[in-house]
Scaffold this motif. Structure first.
Motif, PDB file in Angstrom:
ATOM      1  N   VAL A 283      -3.985  -3.409  -9.283  1.00 40.11           N
ATOM      2  CA  VAL A 283      -3.674  -2.136  -8.638  1.00 40.11           C
ATOM      3  C   VAL A 283      -4.981  -1.380  -8.466  1.00 40.11           C
ATOM      4  O   VAL A 283      -5.649  -1.018  -9.447  1.00 40.11           O
ATOM      5  CB  VAL A 283      -2.670  -1.291  -9.447  1.00 40.11           C
ATOM      6  CG1 VAL A 283      -2.426   0.041  -8.739  1.00 40.11           C
ATOM      7  CG2 VAL A 283      -1.352  -2.044  -9.621  1.00 40.11           C
ATOM      8  N   HIS A 284      -5.375  -1.166  -7.228  1.00 45.08           N
ATOM      9  CA  HIS A 284      -6.601  -0.440  -6.880  1.00 45.08           C
ATOM     10  C   HIS A 284      -6.182   0.916  -6.312  1.00 45.08           C
ATOM     11  O   HIS A 284      -5.511   0.993  -5.285  1.00 45.08           O
ATOM     12  CB  HIS A 284      -7.401  -1.239  -5.843  1.00 45.08           C
ATOM     13  CG  HIS A 284      -8.666  -0.576  -5.398  1.00 45.08           C
ATOM     14  ND1 HIS A 284      -9.470  -1.102  -4.406  1.00 45.08           N
ATOM     15  CD2 HIS A 284      -9.284   0.566  -5.799  1.00 45.08           C
ATOM     16  CE1 HIS A 284     -10.510  -0.315  -4.216  1.00 45.08           C
ATOM     17  NE2 HIS A 284     -10.411   0.714  -5.037  1.00 45.08           N
ATOM     18  N   THR A 285      -6.579   1.994  -6.991  1.00 42.53           N
ATOM     19  CA  THR A 285      -6.218   3.351  -6.584  1.00 42.53           C
ATOM     20  C   THR A 285      -7.451   4.050  -6.045  1.00 42.53           C
ATOM     21  O   THR A 285      -8.510   4.060  -6.698  1.00 42.53           O
ATOM     22  CB  THR A 285      -5.625   4.132  -7.764  1.00 42.53           C
ATOM     23  OG1 THR A 285      -4.510   3.405  -8.304  1.00 42.53           O
ATOM     24  CG2 THR A 285      -5.143   5.504  -7.318  1.00 42.53           C
ATOM     25  N   PHE A 286      -7.336   4.668  -4.869  1.00 38.60           N
ATOM     26  CA  PHE A 286      -8.502   5.247  -4.188  1.00 38.60           C
ATOM     27  C   PHE A 286      -8.062   6.399  -3.304  1.00 38.60           C
ATOM     28  O   PHE A 286      -6.860   6.638  -3.115  1.00 38.60           O
ATOM     29  CB  PHE A 286      -9.229   4.176  -3.363  1.00 38.60           C
ATOM     30  CG  PHE A 286      -8.335   3.387  -2.448  1.00 38.60           C
ATOM     31  CD1 PHE A 286      -8.111   3.785  -1.144  1.00 38.60           C
ATOM     32  CD2 PHE A 286      -7.698   2.235  -2.903  1.00 38.60           C
ATOM     33  CE1 PHE A 286      -7.277   3.060  -0.300  1.00 38.60           C
ATOM     34  CE2 PHE A 286      -6.858   1.498  -2.069  1.00 38.60           C
ATOM     35  CZ  PHE A 286      -6.652   1.910  -0.765  1.00 38.60           C
TER      36      PHE A 286
ATOM     37  N   PHE B  96      -7.249   5.167   4.864  1.00 41.45           N
ATOM     38  CA  PHE B  96      -7.541   4.372   6.047  1.00 41.45           C
ATOM     39  C   PHE B  96      -8.514   3.226   5.756  1.00 41.45           C
ATOM     40  O   PHE B  96      -8.767   2.397   6.631  1.00 41.45           O
ATOM     41  CB  PHE B  96      -8.066   5.269   7.165  1.00 41.45           C
ATOM     42  CG  PHE B  96      -7.009   6.213   7.685  1.00 41.45           C
ATOM     43  CD1 PHE B  96      -6.047   5.773   8.574  1.00 41.45           C
ATOM     44  CD2 PHE B  96      -6.963   7.529   7.240  1.00 41.45           C
ATOM     45  CE1 PHE B  96      -5.053   6.633   9.032  1.00 41.45           C
ATOM     46  CE2 PHE B  96      -5.972   8.398   7.697  1.00 41.45           C
ATOM     47  CZ  PHE B  96      -5.023   7.948   8.587  1.00 41.45           C
ATOM     48  N   GLY B  97      -9.044   3.188   4.543  1.00 40.09           N
ATOM     49  CA  GLY B  97      -9.832   2.035   4.123  1.00 40.09           C
ATOM     50  C   GLY B  97      -8.995   0.949   3.488  1.00 40.09           C
ATOM     51  O   GLY B  97      -9.530  -0.076   3.048  1.00 40.09           O
ATOM     52  N   GLY B  98      -7.661   1.136   3.460  1.00 43.33           N
ATOM     53  CA  GLY B  98      -6.789   0.203   2.744  1.00 43.33           C
ATOM     54  C   GLY B  98      -6.894  -1.229   3.227  1.00 43.33           C
ATOM     55  O   GLY B  98      -6.848  -2.169   2.423  1.00 43.33           O
ATOM     56  N   ALA B  99      -7.035  -1.443   4.532  1.00 44.03           N
ATOM     57  CA  ALA B  99      -7.127  -2.812   5.042  1.00 44.03           C
ATOM     58  C   ALA B  99      -8.443  -3.459   4.639  1.00 44.03           C
ATOM     59  O   ALA B  99      -8.494  -4.666   4.375  1.00 44.03           O
ATOM     60  CB  ALA B  99      -6.972  -2.817   6.563  1.00 44.03           C
ATOM     61  N   SER B 100      -9.515  -2.674   4.596  1.00 43.39           N
ATOM     62  CA  SER B 100     -10.803  -3.212   4.147  1.00 43.39           C
ATOM     63  C   SER B 100     -10.732  -3.635   2.691  1.00 43.39           C
ATOM     64  O   SER B 100     -11.195  -4.718   2.315  1.00 43.39           O
ATOM     65  CB  SER B 100     -11.911  -2.167   4.328  1.00 43.39           C
ATOM     66  OG  SER B 100     -12.133  -1.881   5.685  1.00 43.39           O
TER      67      SER B 100
ATOM     68  N   LEU C 206       0.863  -1.178   0.000  1.00 48.26           N
ATOM     69  CA  LEU C 206       0.000   0.000   0.000  1.00 48.26           C
ATOM     70  C   LEU C 206       0.901   1.229   0.000  1.00 48.26           C
ATOM     71  O   LEU C 206       1.755   1.388   0.875  1.00 48.26           O
ATOM     72  CB  LEU C 206      -0.891   0.003   1.245  1.00 48.26           C
ATOM     73  CG  LEU C 206      -2.039   1.003   1.274  1.00 48.26           C
ATOM     74  CD1 LEU C 206      -3.168   0.525   0.355  1.00 48.26           C
ATOM     75  CD2 LEU C 206      -2.577   1.175   2.697  1.00 48.26           C
ATOM     76  N   THR C 207       0.734   2.103  -0.989  1.00 43.90           N
ATOM     77  CA  THR C 207       1.533   3.326  -1.077  1.00 43.90           C
ATOM     78  C   THR C 207       0.603   4.511  -1.278  1.00 43.90           C
ATOM     79  O   THR C 207      -0.475   4.386  -1.873  1.00 43.90           O
ATOM     80  CB  THR C 207       2.531   3.253  -2.241  1.00 43.90           C
ATOM     81  OG1 THR C 207       1.811   3.005  -3.470  1.00 43.90           O
ATOM     82  CG2 THR C 207       3.544   2.145  -2.035  1.00 43.90           C
TER      83      THR C 207
ATOM     84  N   GLY D 143      -2.262  12.482  -2.250  1.00 44.60           N
ATOM     85  CA  GLY D 143      -3.619  12.315  -1.774  1.00 44.60           C
ATOM     86  C   GLY D 143      -4.335  11.080  -2.278  1.00 44.60           C
ATOM     87  O   GLY D 143      -5.511  10.872  -1.964  1.00 44.60           O
ATOM     88  N   ARG D 144      -3.665  10.241  -3.057  1.00 44.84           N
ATOM     89  CA  ARG D 144      -4.260   9.012  -3.567  1.00 44.84           C
ATOM     90  C   ARG D 144      -3.441   7.824  -3.063  1.00 44.84           C
ATOM     91  O   ARG D 144      -2.222   7.909  -2.917  1.00 44.84           O
ATOM     92  CB  ARG D 144      -4.306   9.001  -5.097  1.00 44.84           C
ATOM     93  CG  ARG D 144      -5.137  10.110  -5.696  1.00 44.84           C
ATOM     94  CD  ARG D 144      -6.623   9.849  -5.565  1.00 44.84           C
ATOM     95  NE  ARG D 144      -7.079   8.852  -6.539  1.00 44.84           N
ATOM     96  CZ  ARG D 144      -8.322   8.349  -6.544  1.00 44.84           C
ATOM     97  NH1 ARG D 144      -9.195   8.712  -5.611  1.00 44.84           N
ATOM     98  NH2 ARG D 144      -8.679   7.470  -7.467  1.00 44.84           N
ATOM     99  N   THR D 145      -4.126   6.727  -2.808  1.00 49.73           N
ATOM    100  CA  THR D 145      -3.485   5.530  -2.286  1.00 49.73           C
ATOM    101  C   THR D 145      -3.634   4.405  -3.296  1.00 49.73           C
ATOM    102  O   THR D 145      -4.694   4.239  -3.902  1.00 49.73           O
ATOM    103  CB  THR D 145      -4.114   5.134  -0.940  1.00 49.73           C
ATOM    104  OG1 THR D 145      -3.839   6.170   0.014  1.00 49.73           O
ATOM    105  CG2 THR D 145      -3.537   3.830  -0.421  1.00 49.73           C
ATOM    106  N   ALA D 146      -2.574   3.630  -3.466  1.00 51.01           N
ATOM    107  CA  ALA D 146      -2.575   2.509  -4.406  1.00 51.01           C
ATOM    108  C   ALA D 146      -2.301   1.212  -3.651  1.00 51.01           C
ATOM    109  O   ALA D 146      -1.275   1.078  -2.981  1.00 51.01           O
ATOM    110  CB  ALA D 146      -1.543   2.714  -5.503  1.00 51.01           C
TER     111      ALA D 146
END
Length: 282
Positions: free
Chosen positions: A108-111, A115-119, A8-9, A13-16
């Motif tokens: 690769v899911h970018t969002f 803090f929703g990364g674990a879900s 997770l990176t 402002g976006r997380t992948a």
């Protein structure tokens, strides 16, 4: 399928979220399983209609959810190598590369909701398990996560860490953490049967070491509690909707200039992780 191979990176402002799986099947077979709506619906969390061309529409029909379906747009189609599309404000990219007699599948899911990364990771972990079962010729049979997988990803991605923020009134520590139980269950654990009342000391469950229970200044069960924290400052608990996995906790603790933020971060981290463990036990 080892969750510890996933990453997770976050940037701008976006997380992948990046997840790689080796599948014992050639790229063409994997391609069909991730693009054919009749097959997608067997391992993906919704039924899908798709126009398999760049710019084509995608529609997601979530089971048990009434109202308008979610929509997306196909951004990339390069069979049997690359399939990508938007899903609301998120973007998903599926890349298939040959690997001996099988394939490597990279999702690769970018969002925007870090803090929703674990879900998201725990959900995709189960989806990819179902996809593998389907490719192997079995009917996907994946048990829902009861929280253990979510918590393993949360620890791996270090999503329980708090931060120190500077405000006009002095320093503030802030934690944001996805929990795996609904707000009502979290509230019951925190109150231990003693409902907070404005003007009286906060219940012990809402306190941490070094944060004595001053009088409650605001309470709205089961989502909000704030109280004074002598010798100066405020503690505030808020339970929101989060990812749907459970409640999203946002906790802040303000203090006078010069208060020991390192000690406060450690104390509140311990308190929140203890709460998360108790919720899992429950």
């Amino acid at each position: 399928m080892n969750p510890h191979s996933d990453t997770l990176t976050t940037a701008d402002g976006r997380t992948a979220l990046r997840m790689v799986r080796r599948l014992a099947h050639p790229p063409g077979k994997v391609w069909a399983a991730i693009t054919d709506p009749a097959r997608i619906g067997q391992w993906f969390p919704s039924e899908v209609a798709v126009d398999l061309t760049p710019g084509g529409a995608m529609t997601f029909f979530m089971p048990g959810v009434s109202g308008p379906a979610m929509t997306g747009t196909v951004t990339d189609v390069d069979p049997p190598r690359l399939f990508a599309f938007t899903w609301g404000e998120d973007h998903l990219s599926w890349e298939i590369t040959p690997d001996g007699e099988g394939s490597l599948l990279t999702l690769v899911h970018t969002f925007g909701d870090r803090f929703g990364g674990a879900s998201f990771a725990s959900g995709w972990h189960l989806c990819l398990t179902g996809l593998s079962q389907l490719l192997d010729g079995d009917a996907p049979a994946v048990q829902p996560d009861t929280g253990e997988l979510h918590e393993a990803y949360l620890e791996q991605f270090d999503l329980g860490r708090g931060v120190v923020e500077d405000t006009a009134d002095g320093p503030r520590i802030r934690f944001e953490r996805q929990l795996v139980r609904p707000a009502e269950a979290v509230w019951a654990e925190l109150t231990e049967g003693r409902e907070p009342v404005t003007g009286t000391p906060a219940p012990k469950g809402f306190t941490a070491e070094g944060a004595p229970a001053g009088p409650v200044s605001e309470v709205r069960a089961p989502t909000t509690l704030a109280y004074a924290c002598p010798p100066g400052g405020t503690v505030r608990w808020e339970l929101g909707s989060g990812t749907g996995h459970g409640a999203r906790l946002v906790l802040t603790r303000t203090g006078p200039p010069g208060f020991d933020t390192d000690a406060a971060l450690a104390a509140w981290h311990d308190r929140i992780e203890h709460l998360a463990a108790r919720l899992m036990d429950g």
